[in-house]
Design a protein around this motif. Structure first.
Motif, PDB file in Angstrom:
ATOM      1  N   MET A 269       0.542  -1.210  -0.090  1.00  0.00           N
ATOM      2  CA  MET A 269       0.197  -0.005   0.198  1.00  0.00           C
ATOM      3  C   MET A 269       1.287   1.360   0.056  1.00  0.00           C
ATOM      4  O   MET A 269       1.479   1.506   0.707  1.00  0.00           O
ATOM      5  CB  MET A 269      -0.772  -0.023   1.131  1.00  0.00           C
ATOM      6  CG  MET A 269      -2.193   1.121   0.979  1.00  0.00           C
ATOM      7  SD  MET A 269      -3.590   0.697   2.221  1.00  0.00           S
ATOM      8  CE  MET A 269      -2.940   0.988   3.990  1.00  0.00           C
TER       9      MET A 269
ATOM     10  N   GLN B 148       0.370   5.794  -0.672  1.00  0.00           N
ATOM     11  CA  GLN B 148      -0.174   7.198  -0.886  1.00  0.00           C
ATOM     12  C   GLN B 148       0.655   7.916  -1.851  1.00  0.00           C
ATOM     13  O   GLN B 148       2.069   8.261  -1.357  1.00  0.00           O
ATOM     14  CB  GLN B 148      -0.797   7.805   0.570  1.00  0.00           C
ATOM     15  CG  GLN B 148      -1.412   9.135   0.167  1.00  0.00           C
ATOM     16  CD  GLN B 148      -1.789   8.884   2.162  1.00  0.00           C
ATOM     17  OE1 GLN B 148      -2.310   8.494   2.812  1.00  0.00           O
ATOM     18  NE2 GLN B 148      -1.823  10.031   1.953  1.00  0.00           N
ATOM     19  N   GLU B 149      -0.162   8.249  -3.182  1.00  0.00           N
ATOM     20  CA  GLU B 149       0.663   9.028  -3.674  1.00  0.00           C
ATOM     21  C   GLU B 149      -0.310   9.979  -4.441  1.00  0.00           C
ATOM     22  O   GLU B 149      -1.725   9.427  -4.396  1.00  0.00           O
ATOM     23  CB  GLU B 149       1.820   8.869  -4.902  1.00  0.00           C
ATOM     24  CG  GLU B 149       1.432   7.303  -5.401  1.00  0.00           C
ATOM     25  CD  GLU B 149       1.992   6.829  -6.465  1.00  0.00           C
ATOM     26  OE1 GLU B 149       2.631   6.692  -5.989  1.00  0.00           O
ATOM     27  OE2 GLU B 149       1.286   6.195  -7.326  1.00  0.00           O
TER      28      GLU B 149
ATOM     29  N   GLN C 243      -3.783   9.920  -3.235  1.00  0.00           N
ATOM     30  CA  GLN C 243      -4.861   8.947  -2.797  1.00  0.00           C
ATOM     31  C   GLN C 243      -3.592   7.566  -2.089  1.00  0.00           C
ATOM     32  O   GLN C 243      -2.841   8.211  -2.580  1.00  0.00           O
ATOM     33  CB  GLN C 243      -5.259   8.223  -4.763  1.00  0.00           C
ATOM     34  CG  GLN C 243      -4.470   8.085  -5.981  1.00  0.00           C
ATOM     35  CD  GLN C 243      -4.254   7.363  -7.070  1.00  0.00           C
ATOM     36  OE1 GLN C 243      -5.466   6.730  -7.352  1.00  0.00           O
ATOM     37  NE2 GLN C 243      -3.452   7.711  -7.855  1.00  0.00           N
ATOM     38  N   ARG C 244      -4.443   6.526  -2.321  1.00  0.00           N
ATOM     39  CA  ARG C 244      -3.969   5.761  -1.391  1.00  0.00           C
ATOM     40  C   ARG C 244      -4.196   4.336  -2.044  1.00  0.00           C
ATOM     41  O   ARG C 244      -5.355   3.372  -2.269  1.00  0.00           O
ATOM     42  CB  ARG C 244      -4.283   5.535   0.062  1.00  0.00           C
ATOM     43  CG  ARG C 244      -2.993   4.656   1.074  1.00  0.00           C
ATOM     44  CD  ARG C 244      -3.105   4.848   2.166  1.00  0.00           C
ATOM     45  NE  ARG C 244      -4.728   4.506   3.141  1.00  0.00           N
ATOM     46  CZ  ARG C 244      -5.356   5.081   3.919  1.00  0.00           C
ATOM     47  NH1 ARG C 244      -4.254   6.742   4.539  1.00  0.00           N
ATOM     48  NH2 ARG C 244      -6.164   4.614   4.355  1.00  0.00           N
ATOM     49  N   LYS C 245      -3.308   3.543  -2.556  1.00  0.00           N
ATOM     50  CA  LYS C 245      -3.509   2.352  -3.853  1.00  0.00           C
ATOM     51  C   LYS C 245      -2.757   1.250  -3.000  1.00  0.00           C
ATOM     52  O   LYS C 245      -1.837   1.143  -2.509  1.00  0.00           O
ATOM     53  CB  LYS C 245      -2.319   2.769  -4.623  1.00  0.00           C
ATOM     54  CG  LYS C 245      -2.857   3.585  -5.808  1.00  0.00           C
ATOM     55  CD  LYS C 245      -2.295   4.050  -7.240  1.00  0.00           C
ATOM     56  CE  LYS C 245      -0.515   3.815  -7.453  1.00  0.00           C
ATOM     57  NZ  LYS C 245      -0.182   3.419  -8.547  1.00  0.00           N
TER      58      LYS C 245
ATOM     59  N   TYR D 249     -12.005   3.237   6.117  1.00  0.00           N
ATOM     60  CA  TYR D 249     -10.666   2.712   5.014  1.00  0.00           C
ATOM     61  C   TYR D 249     -10.572   1.348   4.849  1.00  0.00           C
ATOM     62  O   TYR D 249     -11.369   0.640   4.987  1.00  0.00           O
ATOM     63  CB  TYR D 249      -9.433   2.960   6.011  1.00  0.00           C
ATOM     64  CG  TYR D 249      -9.546   5.062   6.649  1.00  0.00           C
ATOM     65  CD1 TYR D 249      -8.944   6.368   5.625  1.00  0.00           C
ATOM     66  CD2 TYR D 249     -10.169   5.107   7.824  1.00  0.00           C
ATOM     67  CE1 TYR D 249      -9.412   7.454   5.883  1.00  0.00           C
ATOM     68  CE2 TYR D 249      -9.905   6.619   8.660  1.00  0.00           C
ATOM     69  CZ  TYR D 249     -10.061   7.388   7.626  1.00  0.00           C
ATOM     70  OH  TYR D 249      -9.729   8.718   7.863  1.00  0.00           O
ATOM     71  N   GLU D 250      -9.322   1.085   3.874  1.00  0.00           N
ATOM     72  CA  GLU D 250      -9.060  -0.141   3.195  1.00  0.00           C
ATOM     73  C   GLU D 250      -9.916  -0.959   4.928  1.00  0.00           C
ATOM     74  O   GLU D 250     -10.278  -2.116   4.111  1.00  0.00           O
ATOM     75  CB  GLU D 250      -7.941  -0.760   2.634  1.00  0.00           C
ATOM     76  CG  GLU D 250      -7.267   0.923   1.825  1.00  0.00           C
ATOM     77  CD  GLU D 250      -7.164   1.993   2.398  1.00  0.00           C
ATOM     78  OE1 GLU D 250      -6.552   2.675   1.416  1.00  0.00           O
ATOM     79  OE2 GLU D 250      -7.241   3.303   4.106  1.00  0.00           O
TER      80      GLU D 250
ATOM     81  N   ARG E  10      -8.301   2.309  -5.037  1.00  0.00           N
ATOM     82  CA  ARG E  10      -7.598   2.325  -5.144  1.00  0.00           C
ATOM     83  C   ARG E  10      -8.809   3.684  -4.257  1.00  0.00           C
ATOM     84  O   ARG E  10      -9.738   4.409  -4.129  1.00  0.00           O
ATOM     85  CB  ARG E  10      -7.536   3.345  -6.608  1.00  0.00           C
ATOM     86  CG  ARG E  10      -6.085   2.977  -6.586  1.00  0.00           C
ATOM     87  CD  ARG E  10      -6.108   3.338  -8.700  1.00  0.00           C
ATOM     88  NE  ARG E  10      -7.317   3.806  -9.147  1.00  0.00           N
ATOM     89  CZ  ARG E  10      -7.958   4.550 -10.003  1.00  0.00           C
ATOM     90  NH1 ARG E  10      -7.562   6.177  -9.723  1.00  0.00           N
ATOM     91  NH2 ARG E  10      -8.282   4.576 -10.548  1.00  0.00           N
TER      92      ARG E  10
ATOM     93  N   MET F 282      -7.895  10.470  -0.819  1.00  0.00           N
ATOM     94  CA  MET F 282      -7.497  11.161   0.403  1.00  0.00           C
ATOM     95  C   MET F 282      -7.705  12.314   0.199  1.00  0.00           C
ATOM     96  O   MET F 282      -7.413  13.220  -0.728  1.00  0.00           O
ATOM     97  CB  MET F 282      -6.144  10.575   0.386  1.00  0.00           C
ATOM     98  CG  MET F 282      -6.405   8.949   1.122  1.00  0.00           C
ATOM     99  SD  MET F 282      -7.502   8.364   2.325  1.00  0.00           S
ATOM    100  CE  MET F 282      -6.647   8.948   3.426  1.00  0.00           C
TER     101      MET F 282
ATOM    102  N   ASN G  38     -10.775  10.402   3.789  1.00  0.00           N
ATOM    103  CA  ASN G  38     -10.952  10.003   2.574  1.00  0.00           C
ATOM    104  C   ASN G  38     -11.816  10.961   2.031  1.00  0.00           C
ATOM    105  O   ASN G  38     -12.969  11.442   2.496  1.00  0.00           O
ATOM    106  CB  ASN G  38     -11.543   8.110   2.294  1.00  0.00           C
ATOM    107  CG  ASN G  38     -13.418   8.027   2.668  1.00  0.00           C
ATOM    108  OD1 ASN G  38     -13.740   8.575   2.139  1.00  0.00           O
ATOM    109  ND2 ASN G  38     -13.179   7.683   3.467  1.00  0.00           N
TER     110      ASN G  38
END
Length: 498
Positions: free
Chosen positions: A8, A10-11, A14-16, A45-46, A63, A66, A72
């Motif tokens: 995981m 984050q960029e 968004q968090r992938k 969250y995930e 995805r 965020m 989110n």
């Protein structure tokens, strides 16, 4: 992460999660494997979301969009390893109660590779537009241009540019979107084209209706019937023509397929037509598209074809809300005189149509848009109402305007507190996008009877000067129209912005 073995990162807001999953070999899943999830609680969250969505199939990538605050943004994209899993997610999890009283919306998400380019000089040919777009942007694959319904030697003032990837299209949009970019001395309008509507193969195998476009407006339904019956008399069940396109219904699918190959590219009344299978819409899809205001369905129950589905969403130039509709006001035109005359007994009245009047008789963008559509032999504009809530708790309203004849839809970049203001602004925005000059109106304060200098005390009942309290339309604002699907309006194009 410990439980699933997924990575995981984050960029870029968004968090992938995943992409690819552990042990994955080969290329990523094809288009059609990703779904959009909206109306997610901001503190979810995930750890709660992934277990729900992995019930229907293996997740390739999740995805979650965020905020800088750590919450989110209310939506996410879930890419499955197969199209079947994505369809199952839509079927099982759309309107799923993810928390007590909290329902998420799930719909298909497509990598959009097509841009809408508006305000193109109408005399430009496809080859010229293609050459110019290749000069100013990278990754151009094709340009789709349609001839005018009234003059086949000219284009309709817009085109669709196809790029090799969503990334290439996004980069091109970013370069062209400021609203100051010019082609051939014209400031162009740029936005995402409407993503293609997928119809499953099983449904398409049953279609017995052909979609025929690029007809002359003067071509009659009987002429179309005769032309499509030449290869086999009596094969056509019925024909429904609307402006410069038509739907031809056949008794047999085999006859429809034969007619499609036989007639595609043929000339009718001097115009070369395009013929494809029509795309049917089930009731659920029809309800969603109409609620989203993306009117690409017609009264026959079919979607317009892929090439025509590219719709601009919002203008690149922000609209303001002044005391008069200055964004369409022509300074060179004389002010509209607004008077009130007494209605005396014995005055003879003659019934007329509003379409016999001149533009100088209109002071409303809503009326002008209706007049403009009628003048072009188009169906009346359709208005779809959406709402959201401001930070101070006010109900904010916005309309999306759909012009079915051009397969286009428009939404302004401001929300209003009054219904009338929202509709007027939406019509104003549509006129601007259609490149139609709106002359007027004068301020309602100028309404006065002959011989007087001030008419404030004589405003008709319900009239007031145009003074719109408005709010900017932020991409983060969830729009609703009584259904969760409305929130998908601003994110279905793979971008958090319109």
């Amino acid at each position: 992460m410990e439980k699933t073995g997924y990575s995981m990162v984050q960029e870029n807001g968004q968090r992938k999660f995943g992409g690819p999953p552990p042990g994955w070999e080969g290329s990523p899943p094809p288009r059609g494997c990703e779904v959009f999830v909206g109306k997610i609680p901001r503190d979810m969250y995930e750890d709660e979301l992934v277990p729900v969505f992995e019930r229907v199939g293996r997740i390739y990538e999740f995805r979650l969009m965020m905020e800088f605050s750590g919450e989110n943004r209310g939506y996410a994209f879930v890419m499955y390893t197969t199209k079947e899993a994505a369809q199952q997610a839509i079927h099982m999890l759309d309107n799923f109660e993810i928390r007590p009283g909290k329902f998420v919306g799930v719909c298909v998400s497509l990598d959009n590779c097509r841009l809408f380019i508006g305000s193109i000089p109408k005399e430009k040919k496809k080859e010229e537009i293609l050459e110019e777009m290749k000069k100013v942007t990278e990754g151009v694959v094709d340009v789709i241009v349609y001839p005018s319904a009234t003059d086949k030697t000219k284009n309709r003032g817009f085109a669709f540019v196809e790029y090799e990837s969503h990334k290439a299209a996004a980069m091109a949009r970013r370069k062209l979107i400021p609203g100051t970019f010019q082609l051939w001395g014209h400031t162009i309008q740029v936005d995402w084209a409407e993503p293609e509507k997928d119809v499953d193969e099983e449904t398409m195998q049953r279609v017995k209706v052909l979609y025929v476009r690029n007809l002359m407006i003067s071509t009659a339904e009987e002429t179309i019937r005769n032309e499509f019956s030449k290869f086999k008399p009596g094969a056509v069940e019925r024909v429904k023509k609307l402006t410069d396109y038509a739907f031809v219904h056949f008794y047999s699918r085999d006859d429809a397929i034969t007619a499609m190959h036989f007639m595609n590219g043929k000339s009718i009344d001097g115009s070369n037509i395009e013929v494809t299978l029509a795309k049917p819409v089930n009731k659920e899809s029809s309800r969603r598209y109409s609620q989203k205001g993306q009117g690409s369905q017609n009264s026959e129950g079919f979607l317009f074809q892929n090439k025509d589905d590219g719709n601009p969403t919002t203008p690149t130039r922000p609209l303001s809300l002044p005391a008069r509709l200055n964004s369409h006001h022509n300074p060179s035109s004389p002010e509209v005189e607004r008077y009130v005359y007494p209605f005396l007994p014995g005055i003879n009245l003659a019934a007329i149509s509003m379409y016999s009047l001149k533009l100088g008789h209109f002071c409303s963008a809503v009326t002008h848009l209706d007049y403009y559509c009628n003048k072009n032999n188009w169906a009346p504009p359709e208005y779809y109402l959406f709402s959201t809530t401001s930070q101070d708790g006010k109900l904010l309203l916005i309309y999306r305007v759909v012009i079915t004849a051009t397969r286009s839809s428009f939404m302004p970049d401001k929300l209003c507190t009054l219904l009338e203001d929202a509709k007027e602004l939406a019509a104003q925005n549509a006129l601007w996008n259609l490149d139609c000059t709106f002359c007027g109106p004068t301020s309602l304060n100028s309404l006065s009877p002959p011989g007087t200098t001030s008419g404030n005390s004589l405003l008709p009942y319900g009239c007031r000067p145009y003074s719109y309290p408005s709010y900017p339309l932020s991409p983060a604002l969830p729009l609703v129209n009584g259904s969760h699907v409305a929130q998908r309006l601003f994110i279905s194009n793979q971008s958090p912005f319109f």
